[in-house]
Design a protein around this motif. Structure first.
Motif, PDB file in Angstrom:
ATOM      1  N   LEU A  42       0.855  -1.190   0.000  1.00 47.62           N
ATOM      2  CA  LEU A  42       0.000   0.000   0.000  1.00 47.62           C
ATOM      3  C   LEU A  42       0.887   1.234   0.000  1.00 47.62           C
ATOM      4  O   LEU A  42       1.611   1.493   0.956  1.00 47.62           O
ATOM      5  CB  LEU A  42      -0.920   0.012   1.218  1.00 47.62           C
ATOM      6  CG  LEU A  42      -1.945   1.163   1.270  1.00 47.62           C
ATOM      7  CD1 LEU A  42      -2.957   1.004   0.139  1.00 47.62           C
ATOM      8  CD2 LEU A  42      -2.659   1.201   2.613  1.00 47.62           C
ATOM      9  N   GLN A  43       0.844   1.978  -1.097  1.00 49.35           N
ATOM     10  CA  GLN A  43       1.618   3.199  -1.245  1.00 49.35           C
ATOM     11  C   GLN A  43       0.665   4.374  -1.428  1.00 49.35           C
ATOM     12  O   GLN A  43      -0.285   4.298  -2.201  1.00 49.35           O
ATOM     13  CB  GLN A  43       2.552   3.100  -2.455  1.00 49.35           C
ATOM     14  CG  GLN A  43       3.609   2.009  -2.360  1.00 49.35           C
ATOM     15  CD  GLN A  43       4.743   2.379  -1.437  1.00 49.35           C
ATOM     16  OE1 GLN A  43       5.153   3.531  -1.365  1.00 49.35           O
ATOM     17  NE2 GLN A  43       5.262   1.393  -0.714  1.00 49.35           N
ATOM     18  N   VAL A  44       0.920   5.454  -0.688  1.00 47.99           N
ATOM     19  CA  VAL A  44       0.111   6.661  -0.785  1.00 47.99           C
ATOM     20  C   VAL A  44       1.021   7.787  -1.251  1.00 47.99           C
ATOM     21  O   VAL A  44       2.097   8.002  -0.680  1.00 47.99           O
ATOM     22  CB  VAL A  44      -0.547   7.018   0.561  1.00 47.99           C
ATOM     23  CG1 VAL A  44      -1.501   8.206   0.404  1.00 47.99           C
ATOM     24  CG2 VAL A  44      -1.305   5.820   1.125  1.00 47.99           C
ATOM     25  N   SER A  45       0.610   8.510  -2.282  1.00 47.08           N
ATOM     26  CA  SER A  45       1.458   9.548  -2.868  1.00 47.08           C
ATOM     27  C   SER A  45       0.600  10.694  -3.365  1.00 47.08           C
ATOM     28  O   SER A  45      -0.598  10.534  -3.613  1.00 47.08           O
ATOM     29  CB  SER A  45       2.291   8.967  -4.019  1.00 47.08           C
ATOM     30  OG  SER A  45       3.011   9.970  -4.695  1.00 47.08           O
ATOM     31  N   LEU A  46       1.231  11.851  -3.518  1.00 46.42           N
ATOM     32  CA  LEU A  46       0.550  13.007  -4.104  1.00 46.42           C
ATOM     33  C   LEU A  46       0.772  13.089  -5.610  1.00 46.42           C
ATOM     34  O   LEU A  46       0.066  13.825  -6.293  1.00 46.42           O
ATOM     35  CB  LEU A  46       1.049  14.316  -3.453  1.00 46.42           C
ATOM     36  CG  LEU A  46       0.520  14.626  -2.054  1.00 46.42           C
ATOM     37  CD1 LEU A  46       1.185  15.877  -1.505  1.00 46.42           C
ATOM     38  CD2 LEU A  46      -0.987  14.796  -2.070  1.00 46.42           C
ATOM     39  N   SER A  47       1.737  12.367  -6.118  1.00 45.72           N
ATOM     40  CA  SER A  47       2.038  12.410  -7.546  1.00 45.72           C
ATOM     41  C   SER A  47       1.093  11.493  -8.318  1.00 45.72           C
ATOM     42  O   SER A  47       0.451  10.607  -7.755  1.00 45.72           O
ATOM     43  CB  SER A  47       3.483  12.001  -7.799  1.00 45.72           C
ATOM     44  OG  SER A  47       3.734  10.707  -7.276  1.00 45.72           O
TER      45      SER A  47
END
Length: 398
Positions: A42-47
């Protein structure tokens, strides 16, 4: 780990991204083990979705979480669910292709299956997970939809109600992943028991009865990102690449064996200047060589080239760590944007750059501090301790 589904979606919540109060919707990249339904990545990013985000998710599937990860997100029910997937199912998105993804497939030897466009039903497990994630996100301030108001009808109101920062949303999702979702009882269609069972309990049960493929070694995981290739001469001080000198104990040992001016094959991670991989011509195996200066930030080689062009026009001179940090403060390392777009897009892009720069500087400071501690410990003379189990002796009397 026989079948892992992976996909990307925009979170149904707005978060605050800077001190000015600008908001944005984070991007979530998730990987689900189909046999158990457990979230293994699970990865959370703004990009926006890109190959690096996919590669980081694949890396998370095969590498254990450090203790700092659990402490940072205040996770109580801690466990490790890792392994080498046999098949990864994804869609036809451009982020699921490219040199970095091909390098990951070649290094870790899994099969990448891409579904035909317009068939989300062929990834039912990850689609069901995103529905669960968005359901829990509707309880947060800044949610883009609710049970009463559908999506797109609440966007403006959600942007006004946003209160949580990006870090808050990320920690909320990671904590929910370990403390809630993994221990929620669910009835799974493919389960032979056909009874309600928690996802982590299912993983633990199947792990006892079946073989989970061993995850790759740390060296293999590092090679996932070493997509660039080049050749450089071996010198007494090490190897110089893009104006950065690299050296290690193993490289100095190789210098003694084969001598100077030998041309060696090297591989490098385009996203980080901190390490390169050097091929030993005697064994044809690669080994990791770090930069001689531990205070270097983990910027990309493209950013390094832009810094040198702007900050130090002479490519023959060594670009010091101080020059790199000064250039980062002046934003010389970022590629200029021809079409900046709306103020909202500009603020989101600036937030992505700012967080990446801060993470690079913090990592460099941590490594510099660790190097200083090691040097201080080695500089302190070690006292000889008297053994406690000396044999008894008697003095001779004259």
């Amino acid at each position: 780990m026989e079948r892992v589904e992976i996909d990307c979606t925009a979170a149904d919540v707005f978060c605050v991204i800077d001190d000015a109060g600008n908001v944005a919707r984070p991007t979530i990249r998730a990987a689900v083990d189909c046999a158990t339904g457990l979230i293994v990545g699970l990865q959370v990013s703004l990009s926006s979705p890109h190959s690096l985000l996919v590669a980081n998710t694949l890396k998370e599937i095969m590498s254990p979480h450090e203790e700092g990860f659990f402490i940072r997100h205040k996770i109580e029910k801690r466990f490790q669910a890792i392994g080498r997937p046999l098949a990864v199912v994804a869609d036809q998105g451009s982020e699921n292709s490219g040199d970095l993804i091909e390098r990951a497939i070649k290094t870790t030897s899994f099969e990448l299956r891409k579904n035909a466009p317009g068939n989300p039903d062929r990834k039912p497990f990850v689609e069901r997970l995103f529905r669960s994630i968005n359901e829990v996100l509707t309880t947060l301030p800044g949610a883009t939809q609710s049970k009463e108001i559908a999506a797109k009808s609440r966007t403006k109101r959600a942007m006004e109600e946003a209160r949580l920062t990006f870090e808050d949303v990320e920690s909320f999702l990671q904590k929910w992943r370990f403390d809630v979702h993994a221990h929620r009882s669910q009835r799974r269609i493919q389960s032979a028991l056909r009874t309600r069972e928690a996802l982590w309990a299912c993983w633990a049960r199947l792990q006892e009865d079946h073989l989970v493929p061993e995850p790759p070694t740390p060296m293999e995981l590092k090679q996932m990102f070493f997509a660039g290739a080049a050749t450089r001469k071996l010198h007494r001080y090490g190897i110089e690449f893009e104006g950065i000198q690299y050296s290690s104990t193993e490289l100095r040992r190789l210098f003694k064996e084969i001598g100077p001016d030998q041309v060696l094959e090297i591989r490098y991670d385009p996203t980080s200047i901190l390490e390169i991989a050097v091929q030993n011509p005697l064994s044809s195996e690669y080994f990791i060589v770090g930069a001689k200066h531990p205070e270097l930030p983990a910027i990309s080689f493209d950013e390094l080239r832009r810094l040198r062009k702007k900050h130090n026009p002479d490519p023959g001179e060594d670009l010091k760590a101080v020059d790199i940090l000064d250039g980062m403060l002046e934003h010389h390392h970022k590629k200029p944007v021809r079409n900046p777009g709306t103020k909202h897009r500009q603020a989101k892009r600036d937030a992505v750059y700012r967080r990446a720069d801060q993470a690079a500087v913090d990592d460099a400071r941590a490594k510099e501090q660790a190097a200083k501690m090691v040097a201080e410990q080695e500089a302190v003379p070690k006292k000889l301790r008297r053994p406690t189990n000396l044999p008894e002796t008697s003095k001779r009397t004259d």
